[in-house]
Scaffold this motif. Structure first.
Motif, PDB file in Angstrom:
ATOM      1  N   ALA A 107       3.243  12.187  -1.971  1.00  0.00           N
ATOM      2  CA  ALA A 107       3.931  12.969  -3.002  1.00  0.00           C
ATOM      3  C   ALA A 107       3.015  14.083  -3.499  1.00  0.00           C
ATOM      4  O   ALA A 107       3.444  15.224  -3.700  1.00  0.00           O
ATOM      5  N   GLY A 108       1.740  13.762  -3.672  1.00  0.00           N
ATOM      6  CA  GLY A 108       0.779  14.757  -4.146  1.00  0.00           C
ATOM      7  C   GLY A 108       0.626  15.915  -3.174  1.00  0.00           C
ATOM      8  O   GLY A 108       0.582  17.079  -3.562  1.00  0.00           O
ATOM      9  N   ASP A 109       0.598  15.592  -1.890  1.00  0.00           N
ATOM     10  CA  ASP A 109       0.436  16.626  -0.866  1.00  0.00           C
ATOM     11  C   ASP A 109       1.693  17.461  -0.672  1.00  0.00           C
ATOM     12  O   ASP A 109       1.650  18.550  -0.116  1.00  0.00           O
ATOM     13  N   ASN A 110       2.859  16.915  -1.051  1.00  0.00           N
ATOM     14  CA  ASN A 110       4.114  17.586  -0.767  1.00  0.00           C
ATOM     15  C   ASN A 110       4.848  18.087  -2.006  1.00  0.00           C
ATOM     16  O   ASN A 110       6.086  18.134  -2.035  1.00  0.00           O
ATOM     17  N   LEU A 156       0.839  -1.200   0.000  1.00  0.00           N
ATOM     18  CA  LEU A 156       0.000   0.000   0.000  1.00  0.00           C
ATOM     19  C   LEU A 156       0.872   1.249   0.000  1.00  0.00           C
ATOM     20  O   LEU A 156       0.514   2.281  -0.562  1.00  0.00           O
ATOM     21  N   GLY A 157       2.032   1.157   0.639  1.00  0.00           N
ATOM     22  CA  GLY A 157       2.931   2.295   0.746  1.00  0.00           C
ATOM     23  C   GLY A 157       3.392   2.809  -0.618  1.00  0.00           C
ATOM     24  O   GLY A 157       3.573   4.012  -0.792  1.00  0.00           O
ATOM     25  N   ASN A 158       3.598   1.916  -1.578  1.00  0.00           N
ATOM     26  CA  ASN A 158       4.119   2.334  -2.882  1.00  0.00           C
ATOM     27  C   ASN A 158       3.039   2.915  -3.778  1.00  0.00           C
ATOM     28  O   ASN A 158       3.337   3.677  -4.686  1.00  0.00           O
ATOM     29  N   ILE A 159       1.810   2.533  -3.553  1.00  0.00           N
ATOM     30  CA  ILE A 159       0.754   2.932  -4.481  1.00  0.00           C
ATOM     31  C   ILE A 159      -0.155   3.956  -3.802  1.00  0.00           C
ATOM     32  O   ILE A 159      -0.146   5.126  -4.131  1.00  0.00           O
ATOM     33  N   TRP A 160      -0.889   3.519  -2.816  1.00  0.00           N
ATOM     34  CA  TRP A 160      -1.832   4.400  -2.128  1.00  0.00           C
ATOM     35  C   TRP A 160      -1.092   5.525  -1.388  1.00  0.00           C
ATOM     36  O   TRP A 160      -1.341   6.712  -1.604  1.00  0.00           O
ATOM     37  N   ARG A 161      -0.115   5.177  -0.549  1.00  0.00           N
ATOM     38  CA  ARG A 161       0.506   6.178   0.304  1.00  0.00           C
ATOM     39  C   ARG A 161       1.482   7.056  -0.466  1.00  0.00           C
ATOM     40  O   ARG A 161       1.496   8.276  -0.305  1.00  0.00           O
ATOM     41  N   PHE A 162       2.333   6.446  -1.307  1.00  0.00           N
ATOM     42  CA  PHE A 162       3.306   7.241  -2.058  1.00  0.00           C
ATOM     43  C   PHE A 162       2.588   8.309  -2.880  1.00  0.00           C
ATOM     44  O   PHE A 162       2.978   9.470  -2.883  1.00  0.00           O
ATOM     45  N   ALA A 163       1.526   7.914  -3.576  1.00  0.00           N
ATOM     46  CA  ALA A 163       0.854   8.853  -4.461  1.00  0.00           C
ATOM     47  C   ALA A 163       0.276  10.031  -3.677  1.00  0.00           C
ATOM     48  O   ALA A 163       0.411  11.179  -4.075  1.00  0.00           O
ATOM     49  N   GLU A 191       8.232  20.510   6.380  1.00  0.00           N
ATOM     50  CA  GLU A 191       7.356  19.337   6.481  1.00  0.00           C
ATOM     51  C   GLU A 191       7.588  18.349   5.338  1.00  0.00           C
ATOM     52  O   GLU A 191       7.286  17.171   5.457  1.00  0.00           O
ATOM     53  N   VAL A 192       8.191  18.842   4.241  1.00  0.00           N
ATOM     54  CA  VAL A 192       8.504  17.938   3.127  1.00  0.00           C
ATOM     55  C   VAL A 192       9.522  16.881   3.576  1.00  0.00           C
ATOM     56  O   VAL A 192       9.426  15.709   3.220  1.00  0.00           O
ATOM     57  N   TYR A 193      10.486  17.312   4.406  1.00  0.00           N
ATOM     58  CA  TYR A 193      11.524  16.376   4.857  1.00  0.00           C
ATOM     59  C   TYR A 193      10.951  15.332   5.803  1.00  0.00           C
ATOM     60  O   TYR A 193      11.283  14.149   5.723  1.00  0.00           O
ATOM     61  N   ALA A 194      10.091  15.767   6.711  1.00  0.00           N
ATOM     62  CA  ALA A 194       9.475  14.818   7.639  1.00  0.00           C
ATOM     63  C   ALA A 194       8.612  13.823   6.870  1.00  0.00           C
ATOM     64  O   ALA A 194       8.653  12.611   7.126  1.00  0.00           O
ATOM     65  N   ALA A 195       7.848  14.321   5.897  1.00  0.00           N
ATOM     66  CA  ALA A 195       6.984  13.433   5.120  1.00  0.00           C
ATOM     67  C   ALA A 195       7.820  12.442   4.325  1.00  0.00           C
ATOM     68  O   ALA A 195       7.477  11.259   4.230  1.00  0.00           O
ATOM     69  N   ALA A 196       8.945  12.917   3.758  1.00  0.00           N
ATOM     70  CA  ALA A 196       9.785  12.032   2.950  1.00  0.00           C
ATOM     71  C   ALA A 196      10.435  10.962   3.815  1.00  0.00           C
ATOM     72  O   ALA A 196      10.552   9.804   3.406  1.00  0.00           O
ATOM     73  N   LEU A 197      10.839  11.329   5.034  1.00  0.00           N
ATOM     74  CA  LEU A 197      11.467  10.338   5.913  1.00  0.00           C
ATOM     75  C   LEU A 197      10.439   9.280   6.329  1.00  0.00           C
ATOM     76  O   LEU A 197      10.702   8.080   6.259  1.00  0.00           O
ATOM     77  N   GLY A 198       9.268   9.734   6.748  1.00  0.00           N
ATOM     78  CA  GLY A 198       8.217   8.788   7.138  1.00  0.00           C
ATOM     79  C   GLY A 198       7.878   7.863   5.981  1.00  0.00           C
ATOM     80  O   GLY A 198       7.744   6.648   6.156  1.00  0.00           O
ATOM     81  N   GLN A 199       7.780   8.419   4.781  1.00  0.00           N
ATOM     82  CA  GLN A 199       7.432   7.609   3.619  1.00  0.00           C
ATOM     83  C   GLN A 199       8.555   6.623   3.289  1.00  0.00           C
ATOM     84  O   GLN A 199       8.297   5.481   2.914  1.00  0.00           O
ATOM     85  N   PRO A 257      -4.232  16.601  -7.534  1.00  0.00           N
ATOM     86  CA  PRO A 257      -3.265  15.590  -7.109  1.00  0.00           C
ATOM     87  C   PRO A 257      -3.086  15.569  -5.592  1.00  0.00           C
ATOM     88  O   PRO A 257      -2.533  14.629  -5.042  1.00  0.00           O
ATOM     89  N   ALA A 258      -3.538  16.619  -4.914  1.00  0.00           N
ATOM     90  CA  ALA A 258      -3.337  16.708  -3.464  1.00  0.00           C
ATOM     91  C   ALA A 258      -4.617  16.349  -2.706  1.00  0.00           C
ATOM     92  O   ALA A 258      -5.016  17.028  -1.777  1.00  0.00           O
TER      93      ALA A 258
END
Ligand code: PFF
Length: 446
Positions: free
Chosen positions: A34-37, A24-31, A216-224, A282-283
């Protein structure tokens, strides 16, 4: 004690670990993340974290598991003199973490299955009149229905795990992962060929540099990065424990990390071009896959087939990740309680089902419960991705980097006497803990 189970082949092991990472992380969550950030900027930060933090940790976690030839707790045991066994606590926390992730992950996987079945039978397409926003909310808030799908996904994962390392986990991943790769590439080619898709490709691949200034982009990228690789919760330590010596770990880890990243990027190329081609947002957040995409499938030529494929892909990708998460507590129960694999699987699955009920009911019966402004499932997801997984990664970095003897750590990772080994150890000792601590601190203060 009977001989420990082992992987049959190197390909089988690599496919099973990629199966764990891709989900789910690669499809649902990544999209949606990435869209939000901001798309492209997020992708660059994400790739940097995957390479500098994710890859060293995957190597470290695999080496801990192979060295211990035991479960998650054994992976954190030290055989050096003076070991107080305190590190084993980190192993136990990882086991609880894996169970917690699986508890709500199964709920979302259940939504994907429900959508996949609805798409195949046609009910998803006839429901569109009311709009997919209303459809989705009614579906996940619908009392028993989400619980039934959640139970179905857990039962499927339990069946695979009960089949054993070779006969269950390896066998399923060996045919499922190549199939999923073929489907996602096909979907991406189709999406990119749609008129007006170029803006979606640019959104993902062309960075808007101003977004680099947004913390917040960095925090989101690390979590992802943590979530998508699935590193930090002893899954790789557990899978690594079924490895015989002589499978070169750095090469396997590189294949896992590359496979996971490619899958996310290709999934992004399947989703964003379609979103832009149809002029949608996209967001849209976590609802992107369940509200925005069905709308697109309904409107695009051949969309019913594409939509069915998409949701079945999402379900199958989720299943192989669920299997890996379930194997963590099952391995502990087999080793520490002397349970048979079958009993351990049934007991762990039942406990995780109960643990996930609040998440499954959080959009209906329990919708009034809010934690820090989030519903139950989103609160658990945020705690897991932003705190638990990075904390698990920190424990691994400190354990392999500082607690285990330097020469042993290098040898166990198949990196002894190499330049790459020195870089790897420096990353684990200094760069990884610093980066994780900074970002954890920043989100704690935010
Ligand atoms: N990596 C999986 C995904 O991207 O969906 C999820 C996951 C698996 C997270 C294993 C954590 C974990 F330990």
């Amino acid at each position: 004690m009977s001989a420990r189970e082992q992987w049959g082949t190197r390909t089988g092991f690599v496919l099973a670990t990629i199966g764990s990472a891709v989900g789910l992380g690669n499809i649902w969550r990544f999209a949606y993340v990435a869209g939000d950030n901001g798309g492209g900027v997020f992708l660059i930060v994400y790739l940097a974290f995957i390479l500098l933090i994710g890859l060293p940790l995957v190597i470290a976690e695999l080496s801990m598991g192979r060295r211990a030839q035991g479960d998650a707790v054994a992976a954190f045991s030290v055989t050096a003199p003076g070991d107080t066994g305190r590190w084993r606590l980190a192993g136990w926390l990882a086991v609880l973490g894996a169970a917690l992730i699986l508890s709500y992950y199964a709920v979302i996987a259940g939504w994907a299955l429900g959508y996949g079945v609805g798409a195949a039978t046609g009910t998803l397409w006839t429901a569109a009149a009311a709009g997919y926003g209303g459809y989705f909310r009614a579906f996940i808030g619908g009392g028993v229905e989400p619980v039934l799908w959640q139970a179905a996904m857990l039962a499927a994962a339990a069946l695979v795990v009960a089949g054993g390392v070779q006969g269950g986990i390896e066998r399923v991943n060996r045919w499922l992962m190549p199939t999923l790769a073929a489907i996602i590439v096909g979907l991406a080619i189709y999406a990119v060929s749609l008129p007006g898709s170029g803006a979606g490709v640019r959104f993902l691949l062309a960075p808007d540099w101003s977004a680099f200034g947004r913390p917040e982009v960095y925090a989101a990228a690390l979590g992802q990065a943590f979530f998508s690789l699935g590193v930090g919760m002893a899954v790789f330590a557990t899978y690594g424990s079924y490895l015989p010596r002589g499978f070169a770990l750095p090469a396997s880890a590189a294949a896992i990390v590359a496979g996971d990243t490619l899958f996310a990027v290709v999934a992004g190329l399947a989703i964003f071009p379609a979103v832009f081609a149809f002029g949608l947002d996209p967001a849209a957040g976590p609802e992107l896959a369940f509200i925005t995409l069905p709308q697109i499938f309904l409107a695009m030529p051949g969309g019913r087939i594409v939509g069915t494929l998409f949701f079945l892909l999402l379900t199958a990708a989720a299943l192989t990740s669920m299997v890996s998460l379930l194997e963590v507590p099952v391995a502990v129960a087999i080793r520490r309680l002397g349970a048979t694999r079958r009993t351990a699987t049934v007991a762990a699955t039942a406990a995780i089902f109960l643990l996930g009920l609040p998440s499954a009911l959080g959009f209906g019966l329990l919708a009034h419960i809010r934690i820090g402004g989030y519903g139950i499932l989103d609160a658990v997801d945020a705690a897991v991705s932003n705190l638990l997984l990075p904390a698990g990664g920190l424990a691994i970095a400190l354990f392999v980097g500082w607690r285990i003897e330097r020469a042993v750590a290098l040898r166990e990772a198949d990196l002894g006497g190499t330049r790459a080994g020195a870089v790897w150890l420096w990353l684990l000792r200094v760069a990884v803990p610093t980066a994780i601590a900074l970002i954890l601190l920043r989100s704690a203060l935010a």
